[in-house]
Design a protein around this motif. Sequence first.
Motif, PDB file in Angstrom:
ATOM      1  N   CYS A   3       0.843  -1.191   0.000  1.00  0.00           N
ATOM      2  CA  CYS A   3       0.000   0.000   0.000  1.00  0.00           C
ATOM      3  C   CYS A   3       0.884   1.248   0.000  1.00  0.00           C
ATOM      4  O   CYS A   3       1.648   1.472   0.937  1.00  0.00           O
ATOM      5  N   GLU A   4       0.766   2.036  -1.044  1.00  0.00           N
ATOM      6  CA  GLU A   4       1.604   3.230  -1.173  1.00  0.00           C
ATOM      7  C   GLU A   4       1.191   4.348  -0.217  1.00  0.00           C
ATOM      8  O   GLU A   4       2.023   5.144   0.196  1.00  0.00           O
ATOM      9  N   ASP A   5      -0.095   4.430   0.115  1.00  0.00           N
ATOM     10  CA  ASP A   5      -0.569   5.512   0.968  1.00  0.00           C
ATOM     11  C   ASP A   5      -1.671   4.993   1.911  1.00  0.00           C
ATOM     12  O   ASP A   5      -2.863   5.133   1.625  1.00  0.00           O
ATOM     13  N   PRO A   6      -1.278   4.390   3.031  1.00  0.00           N
ATOM     14  CA  PRO A   6      -2.281   3.859   3.966  1.00  0.00           C
ATOM     15  C   PRO A   6      -3.264   4.912   4.475  1.00  0.00           C
ATOM     16  O   PRO A   6      -4.429   4.612   4.700  1.00  0.00           O
ATOM     17  N   GLU A   7      -2.806   6.151   4.619  1.00  0.00           N
ATOM     18  CA  GLU A   7      -3.703   7.205   5.090  1.00  0.00           C
ATOM     19  C   GLU A   7      -4.810   7.473   4.067  1.00  0.00           C
ATOM     20  O   GLU A   7      -5.976   7.645   4.431  1.00  0.00           O
ATOM     21  N   ALA A   8      -4.457   7.494   2.797  1.00  0.00           N
ATOM     22  CA  ALA A   8      -5.467   7.691   1.747  1.00  0.00           C
ATOM     23  C   ALA A   8      -6.446   6.516   1.716  1.00  0.00           C
ATOM     24  O   ALA A   8      -7.648   6.711   1.534  1.00  0.00           O
ATOM     25  N   LEU A   9      -5.930   5.300   1.915  1.00  0.00           N
ATOM     26  CA  LEU A   9      -6.800   4.127   1.965  1.00  0.00           C
ATOM     27  C   LEU A   9      -7.753   4.242   3.147  1.00  0.00           C
ATOM     28  O   LEU A   9      -8.956   3.984   3.006  1.00  0.00           O
ATOM     29  N   LEU A  10      -7.254   4.638   4.301  1.00  0.00           N
ATOM     30  CA  LEU A  10      -8.109   4.824   5.475  1.00  0.00           C
ATOM     31  C   LEU A  10      -9.190   5.860   5.202  1.00  0.00           C
ATOM     32  O   LEU A  10     -10.361   5.640   5.507  1.00  0.00           O
ATOM     33  N   ASN A  11      -8.812   6.979   4.616  1.00  0.00           N
ATOM     34  CA  ASN A  11      -9.795   8.019   4.309  1.00  0.00           C
ATOM     35  C   ASN A  11     -10.855   7.522   3.340  1.00  0.00           C
ATOM     36  O   ASN A  11     -12.035   7.857   3.469  1.00  0.00           O
ATOM     37  N   GLU A  12     -10.450   6.699   2.381  1.00  0.00           N
ATOM     38  CA  GLU A  12     -11.403   6.127   1.431  1.00  0.00           C
ATOM     39  C   GLU A  12     -12.382   5.191   2.142  1.00  0.00           C
ATOM     40  O   GLU A  12     -13.588   5.212   1.885  1.00  0.00           O
ATOM     41  N   VAL A  13     -11.865   4.373   3.048  1.00  0.00           N
ATOM     42  CA  VAL A  13     -12.725   3.450   3.803  1.00  0.00           C
ATOM     43  C   VAL A  13     -13.708   4.231   4.676  1.00  0.00           C
ATOM     44  O   VAL A  13     -14.906   3.936   4.711  1.00  0.00           O
ATOM     45  N   ILE A  14     -13.229   5.253   5.376  1.00  0.00           N
ATOM     46  CA  ILE A  14     -14.110   6.052   6.233  1.00  0.00           C
ATOM     47  C   ILE A  14     -15.169   6.768   5.402  1.00  0.00           C
ATOM     48  O   ILE A  14     -16.344   6.806   5.774  1.00  0.00           O
TER      49      ILE A  14
END
Length: 125
Positions: free
Chosen positions: A83-94
């Motif tokens: 995962c290149e950007d876990p924070e972006a993935l988290l924001n997408e999930v939220i």
Amino acid sequence: MEITINNKTYPLKASFAFLKKIESMDRRAAGDSEIDMGLANAIVMARDTGDLRYLVDLIWALNAGQKPALERTAVESYIEDDCEDPEALLNEVISFLSKANVCRLRLKKMGIITEQTTETPSLSA
């Protein structure tokens, strides 16, 4: 929503199966009963502390009842290594959860999300 891990695509759905799985991960005593806090706790801990174990929980639970089934270790490996950007993935999930019928009201009532809407819901069948 879906996630691709090792060239395999897994569906993620905010469903009642998801809620049962995520809520059962954190039960707290409230007098003589227990309150399910898994959803709220996972979002708050991932968002506010950056603890990616809770992102793993959310993604893994979102695959509940879906095919193909996603192994928890696959999600962990993906976040650790690919995962290149876990924070972006988290924001997408939220963001995904904040729009899902099974989550939106609870997240709003608990103050986890704020939502201003001017739409009047249709109650026709």
